[in-house]
Design a protein around this motif. Sequence first.
Motif, PDB file in Angstrom:
ATOM      1  N   LEU A   1       0.810  -1.214   0.000  1.00  0.00           N
ATOM      2  CA  LEU A   1       0.000   0.000   0.000  1.00  0.00           C
ATOM      3  C   LEU A   1       0.848   1.271   0.000  1.00  0.00           C
ATOM      4  O   LEU A   1       0.608   2.174  -0.812  1.00  0.00           O
ATOM      5  CB  LEU A   1      -0.978   0.005   1.176  1.00  0.00           C
ATOM      6  CG  LEU A   1      -1.981   1.151   1.197  1.00  0.00           C
ATOM      7  CD1 LEU A   1      -2.806   1.192  -0.083  1.00  0.00           C
ATOM      8  CD2 LEU A   1      -2.890   1.048   2.405  1.00  0.00           C
ATOM      9  N   ASP A   2       1.841   1.376   0.887  1.00  0.00           N
ATOM     10  CA  ASP A   2       2.666   2.591   0.931  1.00  0.00           C
ATOM     11  C   ASP A   2       3.386   2.837  -0.388  1.00  0.00           C
ATOM     12  O   ASP A   2       3.419   3.965  -0.891  1.00  0.00           O
ATOM     13  CB  ASP A   2       3.697   2.528   2.057  1.00  0.00           C
ATOM     14  CG  ASP A   2       3.095   2.837   3.416  1.00  0.00           C
ATOM     15  OD1 ASP A   2       1.940   3.284   3.461  1.00  0.00           O
ATOM     16  OD2 ASP A   2       3.788   2.622   4.423  1.00  0.00           O
ATOM     17  N   GLN A   3       3.959   1.790  -0.951  1.00  0.00           N
ATOM     18  CA  GLN A   3       4.667   1.945  -2.220  1.00  0.00           C
ATOM     19  C   GLN A   3       3.713   2.391  -3.334  1.00  0.00           C
ATOM     20  O   GLN A   3       4.067   3.220  -4.166  1.00  0.00           O
ATOM     21  CB  GLN A   3       5.384   0.649  -2.631  1.00  0.00           C
ATOM     22  CG  GLN A   3       6.616   0.356  -1.817  1.00  0.00           C
ATOM     23  CD  GLN A   3       6.324  -0.460  -0.571  1.00  0.00           C
ATOM     24  OE1 GLN A   3       5.191  -0.595  -0.146  1.00  0.00           O
ATOM     25  NE2 GLN A   3       7.358  -1.019   0.033  1.00  0.00           N
ATOM     26  N   THR A   4       2.510   1.834  -3.347  1.00  0.00           N
ATOM     27  CA  THR A   4       1.527   2.195  -4.364  1.00  0.00           C
ATOM     28  C   THR A   4       1.069   3.642  -4.193  1.00  0.00           C
ATOM     29  O   THR A   4       0.983   4.391  -5.168  1.00  0.00           O
ATOM     30  CB  THR A   4       0.313   1.246  -4.316  1.00  0.00           C
ATOM     31  OG1 THR A   4       0.776  -0.091  -4.529  1.00  0.00           O
ATOM     32  CG2 THR A   4      -0.718   1.598  -5.373  1.00  0.00           C
ATOM     33  N   LEU A   5       0.787   4.041  -2.945  1.00  0.00           N
ATOM     34  CA  LEU A   5       0.370   5.423  -2.695  1.00  0.00           C
ATOM     35  C   LEU A   5       1.452   6.402  -3.118  1.00  0.00           C
ATOM     36  O   LEU A   5       1.160   7.430  -3.735  1.00  0.00           O
ATOM     37  CB  LEU A   5       0.028   5.614  -1.211  1.00  0.00           C
ATOM     38  CG  LEU A   5      -1.224   4.894  -0.718  1.00  0.00           C
ATOM     39  CD1 LEU A   5      -1.346   5.012   0.790  1.00  0.00           C
ATOM     40  CD2 LEU A   5      -2.461   5.444  -1.399  1.00  0.00           C
ATOM     41  N   LEU A   6       2.706   6.093  -2.800  1.00  0.00           N
ATOM     42  CA  LEU A   6       3.811   6.971  -3.181  1.00  0.00           C
ATOM     43  C   LEU A   6       3.943   7.047  -4.702  1.00  0.00           C
ATOM     44  O   LEU A   6       4.078   8.127  -5.272  1.00  0.00           O
ATOM     45  CB  LEU A   6       5.122   6.479  -2.561  1.00  0.00           C
ATOM     46  CG  LEU A   6       6.356   7.305  -2.914  1.00  0.00           C
ATOM     47  CD1 LEU A   6       6.241   8.712  -2.342  1.00  0.00           C
ATOM     48  CD2 LEU A   6       7.609   6.621  -2.398  1.00  0.00           C
ATOM     49  N   LYS A   7       3.886   5.903  -5.363  1.00  0.00           N
ATOM     50  CA  LYS A   7       4.053   5.853  -6.825  1.00  0.00           C
ATOM     51  C   LYS A   7       2.931   6.608  -7.545  1.00  0.00           C
ATOM     52  O   LYS A   7       3.178   7.368  -8.474  1.00  0.00           O
ATOM     53  CB  LYS A   7       4.079   4.396  -7.276  1.00  0.00           C
ATOM     54  CG  LYS A   7       4.295   4.196  -8.756  1.00  0.00           C
ATOM     55  CD  LYS A   7       4.355   2.699  -9.069  1.00  0.00           C
ATOM     56  CE  LYS A   7       4.542   2.450 -10.545  1.00  0.00           C
ATOM     57  NZ  LYS A   7       4.568   1.019 -10.845  1.00  0.00           N
ATOM     58  N   VAL A   8       1.701   6.433  -7.098  1.00  0.00           N
ATOM     59  CA  VAL A   8       0.551   6.991  -7.798  1.00  0.00           C
ATOM     60  C   VAL A   8       0.247   8.430  -7.359  1.00  0.00           C
ATOM     61  O   VAL A   8       0.068   9.314  -8.191  1.00  0.00           O
ATOM     62  CB  VAL A   8      -0.695   6.093  -7.593  1.00  0.00           C
ATOM     63  CG1 VAL A   8      -1.930   6.716  -8.197  1.00  0.00           C
ATOM     64  CG2 VAL A   8      -0.448   4.718  -8.189  1.00  0.00           C
TER      65      VAL A   8
ATOM     66  N   ILE B   1      -9.865  14.155  -8.573  1.00  0.00           N
ATOM     67  CA  ILE B   1      -9.823  13.271  -7.405  1.00  0.00           C
ATOM     68  C   ILE B   1      -9.276  11.938  -7.891  1.00  0.00           C
ATOM     69  O   ILE B   1      -9.734  11.414  -8.907  1.00  0.00           O
ATOM     70  CB  ILE B   1     -11.234  13.087  -6.803  1.00  0.00           C
ATOM     71  CG1 ILE B   1     -11.780  14.442  -6.325  1.00  0.00           C
ATOM     72  CG2 ILE B   1     -11.218  12.067  -5.682  1.00  0.00           C
ATOM     73  CD1 ILE B   1     -13.259  14.417  -5.972  1.00  0.00           C
ATOM     74  N   VAL B   2      -8.297  11.380  -7.178  1.00  0.00           N
ATOM     75  CA  VAL B   2      -7.727  10.081  -7.538  1.00  0.00           C
ATOM     76  C   VAL B   2      -7.968   9.119  -6.389  1.00  0.00           C
ATOM     77  O   VAL B   2      -7.631   9.415  -5.239  1.00  0.00           O
ATOM     78  CB  VAL B   2      -6.215  10.179  -7.843  1.00  0.00           C
ATOM     79  CG1 VAL B   2      -5.648   8.809  -8.151  1.00  0.00           C
ATOM     80  CG2 VAL B   2      -5.969  11.133  -9.000  1.00  0.00           C
ATOM     81  N   LYS B   3      -8.561   7.982  -6.685  1.00  0.00           N
ATOM     82  CA  LYS B   3      -8.831   6.957  -5.671  1.00  0.00           C
ATOM     83  C   LYS B   3      -8.075   5.695  -6.058  1.00  0.00           C
ATOM     84  O   LYS B   3      -8.133   5.252  -7.196  1.00  0.00           O
ATOM     85  CB  LYS B   3     -10.323   6.688  -5.564  1.00  0.00           C
ATOM     86  CG  LYS B   3     -11.090   7.924  -5.109  1.00  0.00           C
ATOM     87  CD  LYS B   3     -12.532   7.631  -4.883  1.00  0.00           C
ATOM     88  CE  LYS B   3     -13.228   8.884  -4.389  1.00  0.00           C
ATOM     89  NZ  LYS B   3     -14.585   8.612  -3.942  1.00  0.00           N
ATOM     90  N   ILE B   4      -7.379   5.131  -5.077  1.00  0.00           N
ATOM     91  CA  ILE B   4      -6.597   3.916  -5.279  1.00  0.00           C
ATOM     92  C   ILE B   4      -7.472   2.701  -4.990  1.00  0.00           C
ATOM     93  O   ILE B   4      -8.070   2.603  -3.911  1.00  0.00           O
ATOM     94  CB  ILE B   4      -5.372   3.882  -4.334  1.00  0.00           C
ATOM     95  CG1 ILE B   4      -4.511   5.116  -4.508  1.00  0.00           C
ATOM     96  CG2 ILE B   4      -4.584   2.596  -4.517  1.00  0.00           C
ATOM     97  CD1 ILE B   4      -3.792   5.207  -5.809  1.00  0.00           C
ATOM     98  N   CYS B   5      -7.537   1.789  -5.946  1.00  0.00           N
ATOM     99  CA  CYS B   5      -8.237   0.517  -5.754  1.00  0.00           C
ATOM    100  C   CYS B   5      -7.162  -0.560  -5.759  1.00  0.00           C
ATOM    101  O   CYS B   5      -6.690  -0.959  -6.823  1.00  0.00           O
ATOM    102  CB  CYS B   5      -9.240   0.282  -6.874  1.00  0.00           C
ATOM    103  SG  CYS B   5     -10.508   1.547  -6.977  1.00  0.00           S
TER     104      CYS B   5
END
Length: 160
Positions: free
Chosen positions: A55-62, A102-106
């Motif tokens: 999750l942290d890596q994905t949030l940082l990347k996106v 707005i960007v939402k991570i799925c």
Amino acid sequence: DMCEIGGDLQSQRDVHYEVKVPSALTKTRQAGQGSAAHGGCCASLGHKFGFGNTLDQTLLKVLGCKERGHKSQGPLVHATGKGWVKEHKGQYYDALHVKNGIVKICLVESQGGIAPPTKRIIFNFAKEVGSPSAVDRTDYGTASGSARGFAQHHSQQLSR
């Protein structure tokens, strides 16, 4: 990935859904110690927390992150929360900060785990579908074990 033009009902802003299916079983490991030049970084914490490797890596990347602390403090120390993190512009920087979207991570891990932000999205959709004016065309199935509600059905489908 999906985009709803004017999808936020209150603000009429565009909503972008970034769908990621990472594996929590990768061999790479990040100690999270960072460097003097680049500041702190994400740590691999899957052995302590759910989604700690993804999750942290994905949030940082996106989404990226804002600068935190001062370079003179040295890289962020996760145990104390003190130190410097260099600003990182994520993949959706333009959508967020230039176009005011707005960007939402799925995020659904490859073995079926559904990240908390994704669960929130599902439950918000379930509330919208539950309103009297909404139309839900989901085929929930007729078997005795079939899910009857929106959130349960879609959570099961994502976890497969």
